[in-house]
Design a protein around this motif. Sequence first.
Motif, PDB file in Angstrom:
ATOM      1  N   GLU A 229      59.958  -9.020 -22.187  1.00 12.01           N
ATOM      2  CA  GLU A 229      60.174 -10.437 -22.455  1.00 12.01           C
ATOM      3  C   GLU A 229      61.646 -10.797 -22.359  1.00 12.01           C
ATOM      4  OE1 GLU A 229      58.744 -12.836 -26.048  1.00 12.01           O
ATOM      5  OE2 GLU A 229      57.123 -11.415 -25.543  1.00 12.01           O
ATOM      6  N   GLY A 230      61.933 -11.951 -21.764  1.00 11.64           N
ATOM      7  CA  GLY A 230      63.317 -12.415 -21.675  1.00 11.64           C
ATOM      8  C   GLY A 230      64.002 -11.965 -20.394  1.00 11.64           C
ATOM      9  N   LEU A 231      63.463 -10.922 -19.773  1.00 16.30           N
ATOM     10  CA  LEU A 231      64.027 -10.479 -18.491  1.00 16.30           C
ATOM     11  C   LEU A 231      63.493 -11.417 -17.409  1.00 16.30           C
ATOM     12  CD1 LEU A 231      65.641  -8.186 -17.056  1.00 16.30           C
ATOM     13  CD2 LEU A 231      63.470  -7.039 -16.679  1.00 16.30           C
ATOM     14  N   GLN A 232      64.405 -11.830 -16.511  1.00 14.13           N
ATOM     15  CA  GLN A 232      63.984 -12.810 -15.504  1.00 14.13           C
ATOM     16  C   GLN A 232      63.719 -12.187 -14.136  1.00 14.13           C
ATOM     17  OE1 GLN A 232      64.372 -16.480 -15.819  1.00 14.13           O
ATOM     18  NE2 GLN A 232      64.506 -16.226 -18.019  1.00 14.13           N
ATOM     19  N   ARG A 233      64.580 -11.240 -13.774  1.00 12.87           N
ATOM     20  CA  ARG A 233      64.464 -10.687 -12.420  1.00 12.87           C
ATOM     21  C   ARG A 233      64.644  -9.185 -12.415  1.00 12.87           C
ATOM     22  NH1 ARG A 233      68.359 -14.531  -8.836  1.00 12.87           N
ATOM     23  NH2 ARG A 233      66.966 -16.323  -8.731  1.00 12.87           N
ATOM     24  N   ILE A 234      63.911  -8.542 -11.508  1.00 18.06           N
ATOM     25  CA  ILE A 234      64.056  -7.094 -11.320  1.00 18.06           C
ATOM     26  C   ILE A 234      64.398  -6.853  -9.847  1.00 18.06           C
ATOM     27  CG2 ILE A 234      62.919  -4.850 -11.548  1.00 18.06           C
ATOM     28  CD1 ILE A 234      60.732  -6.334 -13.222  1.00 18.06           C
ATOM     29  N   ARG A 235      65.370  -5.985  -9.647  1.00 20.23           N
ATOM     30  CA  ARG A 235      65.666  -5.500  -8.291  1.00 20.23           C
ATOM     31  C   ARG A 235      65.700  -3.996  -8.353  1.00 20.23           C
ATOM     32  NH1 ARG A 235      67.407  -9.912  -5.529  1.00 20.23           N
ATOM     33  NH2 ARG A 235      68.418 -11.559  -6.734  1.00 20.23           N
ATOM     34  N   PHE A 236      65.673  -3.341  -7.210  1.00 21.27           N
ATOM     35  CA  PHE A 236      65.860  -1.891  -7.214  1.00 21.27           C
ATOM     36  C   PHE A 236      66.527  -1.451  -5.928  1.00 21.27           C
ATOM     37  CE2 PHE A 236      61.452  -2.536  -5.671  1.00 21.27           C
ATOM     38  CZ  PHE A 236      61.491  -1.872  -4.463  1.00 21.27           C
ATOM     39  N   THR A 237      67.217  -0.339  -6.000  1.00 18.47           N
ATOM     40  CA  THR A 237      67.862   0.243  -4.841  1.00 18.47           C
ATOM     41  C   THR A 237      68.227   1.697  -5.157  1.00 18.47           C
ATOM     42  OG1 THR A 237      69.509  -0.254  -3.135  1.00 18.47           O
ATOM     43  CG2 THR A 237      70.251  -0.402  -5.395  1.00 18.47           C
ATOM     44  N   THR A 238      68.128   2.657  -4.241  1.00 21.15           N
ATOM     45  CA  THR A 238      67.774   2.502  -2.850  1.00 21.15           C
ATOM     46  C   THR A 238      66.403   3.113  -2.591  1.00 21.15           C
ATOM     47  OG1 THR A 238      70.065   2.556  -2.113  1.00 21.15           O
ATOM     48  CG2 THR A 238      68.487   3.255  -0.554  1.00 21.15           C
ATOM     49  N   SER A 239      65.727   2.568  -1.594  1.00 22.74           N
ATOM     50  CA  SER A 239      64.388   3.043  -1.247  1.00 22.74           C
ATOM     51  C   SER A 239      64.431   3.856   0.028  1.00 22.74           C
ATOM     52  CB  SER A 239      63.504   1.848  -0.917  1.00 22.74           C
ATOM     53  OG  SER A 239      63.241   1.112  -2.046  1.00 22.74           O
ATOM     54  N   HIS A 240      63.764   4.982   0.010  1.00 22.97           N
ATOM     55  CA  HIS A 240      63.647   5.749   1.248  1.00 22.97           C
ATOM     56  C   HIS A 240      62.377   5.293   1.971  1.00 22.97           C
ATOM     57  CE1 HIS A 240      63.425   8.886   4.151  1.00 22.97           C
ATOM     58  NE2 HIS A 240      64.484   9.516   3.649  1.00 22.97           N
ATOM     59  N   PRO A 241      62.479   4.914   3.240  1.00 30.72           N
ATOM     60  CA  PRO A 241      61.291   4.399   3.942  1.00 30.72           C
ATOM     61  C   PRO A 241      60.087   5.343   3.901  1.00 30.72           C
ATOM     62  CG  PRO A 241      63.254   4.062   5.266  1.00 30.72           C
ATOM     63  CD  PRO A 241      63.685   4.886   4.088  1.00 30.72           C
ATOM     64  N   LYS A 242      60.335   6.646   3.947  1.00 29.56           N
ATOM     65  CA  LYS A 242      59.185   7.566   3.990  1.00 29.56           C
ATOM     66  C   LYS A 242      58.411   7.543   2.666  1.00 29.56           C
ATOM     67  CE  LYS A 242      61.306  11.990   2.672  1.00 29.56           C
ATOM     68  NZ  LYS A 242      61.016  11.926   1.244  1.00 29.56           N
ATOM     69  N   ASP A 243      59.072   7.195   1.583  1.00 25.79           N
ATOM     70  CA  ASP A 243      58.412   7.166   0.266  1.00 25.79           C
ATOM     71  C   ASP A 243      57.986   5.770  -0.168  1.00 25.79           C
ATOM     72  OD1 ASP A 243      58.778   9.940  -0.146  1.00 25.79           O
ATOM     73  OD2 ASP A 243      60.857   9.600  -0.722  1.00 25.79           O
ATOM     74  N   LEU A 244      58.095   4.817   0.723  1.00 28.39           N
ATOM     75  CA  LEU A 244      57.689   3.446   0.371  1.00 28.39           C
ATOM     76  C   LEU A 244      56.165   3.351   0.481  1.00 28.39           C
ATOM     77  CD1 LEU A 244      58.779   0.522  -0.252  1.00 28.39           C
ATOM     78  CD2 LEU A 244      58.636   0.120   2.197  1.00 28.39           C
TER      79      LEU A 244
END
Length: 461
Positions: A229-244
């Motif tokens: 609650e209260g959190l507005q946005r989530i981002r993440f980094t870095t993604s490996h394409p093979k594990d997406l």
Amino acid sequence: MKQKLVHIVTMGCQMNVYDSEQMLRLLAPLNYRPTSQLDKADLILLNTCSIREKAEHKVYSFLGRLVRMKRLRPDIIIGVGGCVAQQEGYRLVERAPHIDIVFGTFALGRLPSLVEQVKDQEKQVVDVNPRGSSELLCVKGPVFKVERVTAFVTIMQGCDNFCTYCVVPYVRGREVSRKPEEILEEIRLLVQNGIREVTLIGQNVNAYGQKNGHGCDFPALLERVNDIEGLQRIRFTTSHPKDLSDRLIEAFCRLDKLAPHIHLPVQSGSSRVLSRMNRGYARDLYVKKVARLRNVRPGIAITSDMIVGFPGEETADFEATVDLVRQVEFDGLFLFKYSDRPNVPAAKFSNKVPEAVKGKRFSTLLEVQREFTLKKNKALIGTTQEVLVEGPSKKSRNQLTGRSPCNKIINFKDSANCMARAGRILPVRIVEAFSHSLLGHPVGRGHGEYSGENGGMSYAA
Ligand code: 5AD
Ligand code: SF4
């Protein structure tokens, strides 16, 4: 205990930004407070990066600047931490004898005792021990950040992928994931302290939880973060394409707080080069994953990293890279010229690409991408973007700055009755587009009448 001042110079990636904040917390019990003024500091710490040759050169040139300072004030303590420290160890003190402490990536938690040792014994200390590590430590203590509404949270560290050009597995070690409960607790605390957006960071976040068996993989972690609650946005980094995975792609549709942006480094458009890089995917698979992301979340921004001049990269390989850039139409691209790193397999590959050729390929690709970056930004003119206000813009004092859900930097004028404050989400109409930012005006009756607390947007239209 007399209060002392510490100045930290952070180089490199977000992992280092996070680690520098941990250093401040660790040093607080020793009565060190942060200062932004180098010449006022009693303790100077360099948090270094060794991902590319250029980054390492920066470390030595900064150290060079400190020689005179140390001569004039021998009592100041100079410490070098991070990836260059881990990689170079004792060689660093040989090359730069004015350094007092070398602390590698695994020695972060031991920093206070290293500082004490230098003070007591008045001798140099080097700790690059990869065992007894304190990796992923989350130090509880005072939060020194002020006026910030976004924060990085490390969820995993290290990498088991061993891409042939990359030094990370050697300087950051094997993949280790933090416990989900610990991560969630840290985010809740950040939200209580005014943070509205978190970026979950790690060398390969998609591999979160796969090796430790915490019973929670990355999509499951995202779901739990989404519930805070209260959190507005989530981002993440870095993604490996093979594990997406498909489940992660679908999270972009399922989770309302997950911002529509993904940084998905491709590195090359040539399957032959990708194979020599040991990336674990071919060009086609990457293109398919991008299509699926766009299908699940239309309008999602996609950014990437690309290396030009990898050993053995031929003209046809480079043309395939240019072709991929045209095909995918990235929102932004980070371009790098390949450089040899210590101990990585590619350093021993033959057919090194001459610097002049690398340079030419770099500028060609930069030019191709510039067109797409601008095209993507221009397409936003006339649209209204929900901007999370971060504070005054660096360039112009009477402008505010923030980011759109797609992570575009948006600057706008704060009109007299706009009441825009850091932490709020504000609708801004885009009027002009540049290659690195957008310019807009807050929208609404009377040039903006906004209410709502805790950063929550309640727009009085
Ligand atoms: N040379 C050039 N670029 C590199 N990167 C990593 N290692 C090297 C290297 N030896 C780039 C990759 C990676 C980004 C963080 O740095 O593109 O995604
Ligand atoms: Fe380096 Fe490859 Fe691991 Fe990324 S996935 S950190 S490029 S080894």
